[in-house]
Scaffold this active site. Structure first.
Site, PDB file in Angstrom:
ATOM      1  N   CYS A 160       0.842  -1.235  -0.047  1.00 16.52           N
ATOM      2  CA  CYS A 160      -0.156  -0.008  -0.059  1.00 16.52           C
ATOM      3  C   CYS A 160       0.646   1.241   0.017  1.00 16.52           C
ATOM      4  CB  CYS A 160      -0.678   0.003   1.194  1.00 16.52           C
ATOM      5  SG  CYS A 160      -2.015  -1.499   1.488  1.00 16.52           S
ATOM      6  N   ASP A 166      12.409  -1.438  -7.180  1.00 21.13           N
ATOM      7  CA  ASP A 166      13.421  -1.900  -8.063  1.00 21.13           C
ATOM      8  C   ASP A 166      13.536  -3.106  -8.516  1.00 21.13           C
ATOM      9  OD1 ASP A 166      16.422   0.278  -6.682  1.00 21.13           O
ATOM     10  OD2 ASP A 166      14.936   0.650  -8.069  1.00 21.13           O
ATOM     11  N   GLY A 171     -10.711  -6.328 -38.751  1.00 24.18           N
ATOM     12  CA  GLY A 171     -11.984  -6.222 -37.904  1.00 24.18           C
ATOM     13  C   GLY A 171     -12.393  -7.184 -36.787  1.00 24.18           C
ATOM     14  N   GLU A 191       3.334   0.217 -10.552  1.00 27.95           N
ATOM     15  CA  GLU A 191       4.719   0.025 -10.098  1.00 27.95           C
ATOM     16  C   GLU A 191       5.642   1.036 -10.725  1.00 27.95           C
ATOM     17  OE1 GLU A 191       6.080  -3.626  -9.155  1.00 27.95           O
ATOM     18  OE2 GLU A 191       4.327  -4.930  -9.340  1.00 27.95           O
ATOM     19  N   GLY A 192       5.283   2.220 -10.770  1.00 27.77           N
ATOM     20  CA  GLY A 192       6.118   3.193 -11.306  1.00 27.77           C
ATOM     21  C   GLY A 192       5.866   3.510 -12.906  1.00 27.77           C
TER      22      GLY A 192
END
Lengths: 251, 376, 316
Positions: free
Chosen positions: B121, B237, B337, B360-361
């Site tokens: 969070c 990261d 289509g 996540e960024g």
């Protein structure tokens, strides 16, 4: 009790089979454990889960690439494996001889073999192996219970099914419906790393010479008409019946 | 250099693929239509050991690395990016505990995560990229921490066992005042509202999570006072690499569907696969797929080998998610289509892929990360 | 010597017996053709073989019925050895595939399994068979005689009576009491035409929707054209039809004149059991179903509408 599962690797059913010259070319094809062998591995594990104290080991006769499927069987629950490594393509009777020697050396009470295998379309390994071991065999097995050393099983015959009783030791070939193979779990995949995968060669088991040679392979070609009828149900039905009657003359 | 997988990695990939193809892919469209959170399938994945594989062995987990997560992520992303997010986003709860938790905390928090989902969070209604503008507040009251605030866009919010919550404190302003707190889901005061109407990844349960006087022991704080933001960034990261892997899987799916269609669709008397325009599109997708995948595995390898990985992971996430979005759009174009209709799988790929450029960024944040890493 | 082990039912040779004769006649240089018939009714069936120039021997002992692999292996291998047979042929039925390999191992010879063609030059036998789920035709040769050859059923043209009449006589064979005890047998009775002898087969796949779909659509359609009813693995797995109806890798292999695949997707394992059919018709509402690649005539539509229309058309 020792349960042995025989395993082989076959091309994935979805792979397109190609030939190069007069031989099948398996370059780039994905290989999987033969689905029929999966039933064998699963049944062995279920017997153990049902309370039979059993060592379960896998024997595989084939080239180096079989290792991946052997590891899958270890991840599924087989305790150890013997990989009889060879690049030679051996006919099923010769395979049975080699594997029988291996089974005799390792010892077994019950051997599971896949039913109709998806590479050579053969269902002979089970019976041939049983003969080489001097044991009874049960094929197209769809249900199996083991009490002590007696198997009660159901298997398919040409005309229906049969319920039979055999005492161990015996060879059992699997049939679809025997069980529902499980997924290996990730923890078991990692545990499999530490399980023994012993290498051997056919020379360790008598090195019998192959009895047959493949002299050619050709993709089975049957050109089809690929005719698609257009229209609603009534329309297309009419066209189809007409074609069957008047064109193909089969009705 | 070694580009081979270990036998175990190949087995893991095989398991993930079989599971994805048999248990996820056949239901993905139906889950998407009804916004169904597939509880049983998630449990099945957990039972097979596919969930939270990074929990170390000494705490009962598998101790596997990001490379293994990427293997799983790619296969799940191929079948359904929404389902991929459910499983892999859980790692956003595991990672902070792994990198900042004490042994005692790991012993307490990892067990429920062995079988249950986690939720991370950070974002709020008014703060996404500007994470330090978050308002959720934590107060130290005796031996406890009391949390008040509302988090937004929380994946697995409401269906998880554990929340890892970023809060600001009165201790200091901005980032230096943030803390990271573990909140078990059953803690009184935690409630949620499921968010409806997402464009894609609709089987993934996304919620607004409300913390109303939620009280947890101080011992639930990971790291120290002021460490919150650092933990969050170090977590992202790493975990953005699995978003990259899901994008790779989705792109591979878009490509496979396009190749299949192009080989059978006839135009001007031949399959469209023989037209150069289509071939160029397919080649472009393939080139993006291969380079995205390699970068993703590289970033994963860096993490698993304890190397700095922030730049590599940002590149992986940014490139893969943008390639997936572009590839999905191209897949629709190739299908013509039919690509526009929901009984073909490709329009869902486009809707699913967009989120990967945001959560996540965002792609913009990834570019800042990459630029800063070069300019510092 | 060539030894045939034909199958018979209620004293009559099964159609596959004449296919074995065709196969044997193509094995030049291996000697005269003999036959061994086992079990109750063997004597009458053996007498039929004479017209084909075959020297038939029968042993009508009750112990050969019902079939057990061990009893037949001992009888056939023993008789073959006594005869000095260079080739032993049986039909590639479940029974044949069960004892054939055992005979090969016992005689120390090779096995050519489920062949569609076999020839000989007197010292070696060359055969053709299918591999890779019936997608490839393999040519395989062996010089390791005696060779056991199981012959795929319904492929070779049944032989016509020819040549000078053979002989028929009873023979004594020990009956091995095998180690497999048969507790009970259940004949599959879906009635109607036998699947592996049918000229027309109508197979229902998962698209049929349930056992009711079979009763409503597949069975009536089959009845209209005198066809046998087949089923795919999916249908059998779901319990809608018995195993004996299954066509495919783990079921029966059929090659009728017409094969109608209704609501069948066309998985490789299924195709391997029917792709030699002379004419394949497919009805499926999924235009991407792989079955359409191997169909001669296709209707892309809802079988619940198409099949009633077909029946109406056939009856009207």
């Amino acid at each position: 009790m020792k349960i042995c599962t025989i395993l082989k690797q076959v091309p994935d059913a979805e792979a397109s089979i190609r030939t190069a010259g007069d031989r099948v070319d398996l370059a780039g094809v994905t290989f999987v454990m033969d689905g029929m062998d999966e039933y064998g591995v699963e049944e062995a594990i279920r017997l153990r889960e049902a309370g039979h104290q059993a060592e379960i080991y896998t024997i595989a006769l084939g080239p180096k690439r079989f290792e991946e499927s052997i590891r899958t069987s270890l991840a599924l629950g087989s305790d150890r494996a013997v990989h009889i490594e060879t690049n030679d393509v051996l006919d099923v009777v010769t395979q049975a001889r080699v594997i029988a020697e291996a089974v005799k050396k390792e010892g077994a009470d019950l051997v599971f073999v896949g039913g109709k295998e998806a590479d050579w379309d053969s269902s002979a390994l089970g019976p041939a192996l049983a003969e080489a071991l001097g044991w009874p065999h049960l094929d197209w097995t769809t249900k199996l219970t083991l009490t002590g050393t007696v198997i009660e099983a159901t298997h398919d015959t040409d005309t229906g099914t049969e319920n039979v009783k055999i005492s161990l030791p015996a060879v059992v070939t699997t049939q679809q419906g025997l069980n529902e193979p499980r997924y290996p779990t990730l923890p078991n995949i990692m545990k499999a790393k530490r399980k023994e995968l012993r290498k051997a060669t056919p020379a360790d088991y008598g090195a019998p010479a192959a009895l047959t040679t493949t002299v050619g392979e050709a993709i089975q070609v049957k050109t089809r008409l690929n005719k698609v009828f257009e229209g609603d149900a009534a329309d297309t039905a009419k066209q189809l019946i007409s074609a069957l009657r008047n064109e193909a003359k089969v009705l | 250099m070694n580009f081979d997988f270990t036998p175990e990695q190949k087995e893991i990939q095989r398991l993930a693929r079989q599971f994805a193809m048999e248990q996820v892919l056949p239901h993905a469209a139906e889950w998407d239509r009804a916004e169904t959170f597939p509880v049983d399938t998630v449990k099945h994945a957990a039972d097979l050991g596919l969930l939270n594989i990074g929990i170390p062995e000494e705490y009962g987990g598998l101790g596997l690395g990001v490379v293994e997560e990427v293997l799983i992520g790619e296969e799940l992303g191929y079948a359904c990016m929404g389902f991929d997010t459910i499983i892999l986003a859980s790692d956003l709860a595991v990672t902070p505990i792994k990198i900042a938790g004490s042994d005692e905390q790991k012993k307490r928090f990892f067990p429920p995560l062995l079988t249950g989902l986690g939720a991370f969070c950070l974002s709020e209604a008014d703060s996404g990229s500007d994470a330090s503008a978050m308002k959720t507040k934590a107060e130290f009251v005796g031996d406890d921490i009391v949390i008040n605030g509302t988090k937004m866009w929380i994946t697995n919010g409401g269906v998880c066992s554990m929340y890892v919550v970023l809060c600001r404190t009165a201790h200091a302003e901005g980032n230096k005042g943030t803390i990271c707190v573990v909140v078990p889901a059953e803690t009184p005061g935690v409630s949620h509202n499921k968010l409806h109407g997402k464009m894609g990844q609709r089987c993934s349960y996304t919620a607004e999570v409300i913390f109303e006087n939620v009280r947890v022991p101080k011992a639930n704080m990971l790291g120290g006072l002021g460490d919150g933001f650092k933990i969050a960034l170090r977590t992202l990261d790493r975990t953005r690499i699995t978003v990259a892997s899901g994008s790779v899987g989705l792109l591979r799916r878009a490509l496979d569907e396009s190749v299949k269609y192009a080989k059978t669709r006839l135009a001007f008397g031949k399959p469209i696969a023989e037209l150069q325009a289509i071939q160029f599109k397919l080649a472009e997708m393939k080139m993006s797929l291969e380079t995205s995948r390699l970068q993703t595995y590289y970033a994963a390898w860096l993490v698993d080998n304890d190397r700095p990985h922030g730049q590599a992971s940002a590149i992986a996430k940014c490139r893969s998610s943008e390639a997936a979005f572009a590839g999905a759009a191209e897949a629709i174009q190739i299908h013509g289509g039919y690509g526009y209709m929901n009984d073909f799988p490709v329009e869902k790929l486009l809707r699913d892929s967009k989120l990967n450029m945001i959560y996540e960024g965002t792609s913009e944040i990834q570019r800042i990360v990459v630029a800063r890493s070069m300019l510092k | 010597m060539i030894l045939l082990v034909p199958e018979h039912l209620a004293g009559k040779l099964r159609p596959s017996a004449r296919e074995l004769v065709t196969a044997a006649r193509a094995l030049t240089g291996l000697g005269d053709i003999h036959a061994l018939l086992l079990g109750p009714g063997a004597a009458e069936a053996a007498a039929e073989m004479v017209a084909f120039g075959v020297n038939a021997r029968h042993c009508a002992e009750a112990g050969y019925e019902p079939f057990t692999a061990e009893a037949w292996t001992t009888a056939v291998a023993g008789f073959a050895k006594e005869l000095g047979a260079k080739a032993v042929l049986m039909p590639a039925t479940r029974s044949g595939l069960s004892y054939g390999p055992r005979v090969a191992v016992r005689l120390g010879g090779a096995l050519l399994e489920d062949v569609i063609e076999a020839t000989s030059d007197g010292t070696s036998v060359t055969a053709k068979r299918f591999t890779y789920l019936s997608r490839v035709t393999e040519t395989v040769r062996t010089a390791a005689l005696p060779v056991v050859i199981s012959v795929k059923v319904n492929v070779l043209v049944p032989a016509e009576p020819a040549g000078s009449a053979g002989s028929v006589a009873a023979t004594e064979l020990p009956v091995e009491v095998g180690r497999v005890e048969i507790l009970s047998q259940a004949k599959a009775s879906t009635g109607g035409v036998a699947l592996d002898e049918a000229n027309i087969v109508v197979t229902g796949g998962r698209g049929v929707g349930g056992p009711d779909g079979f009763t409503k659509h597949i069975e009536p359609l089959a009845a209209c054209v005198g066809a046998a009813v087949g089923a795919t693995r999916a249908v059998v797995d779901a319990g809608w039809r018995p195993y004996s109806d299954q066509v495919g890798q783990t079921g029966k292999s059929v090659a009728p004149n017409v094969y109608l695949a209704i609501g069948v997707s066309g998985a490789v394992q299924h195709l391997s059991g029917m792709n030699r059919s002379k004419l394949i018709v497919a009805v499926n509402k999924d235009k991407d179903a792989p079955i359409f690649k191997v169909a001669d005539y296709s209707i892309i539509g809802d079988l619940n509408e198409v099949v009633p229309a077909l029946i109406a058309n056939l009856q009207g």
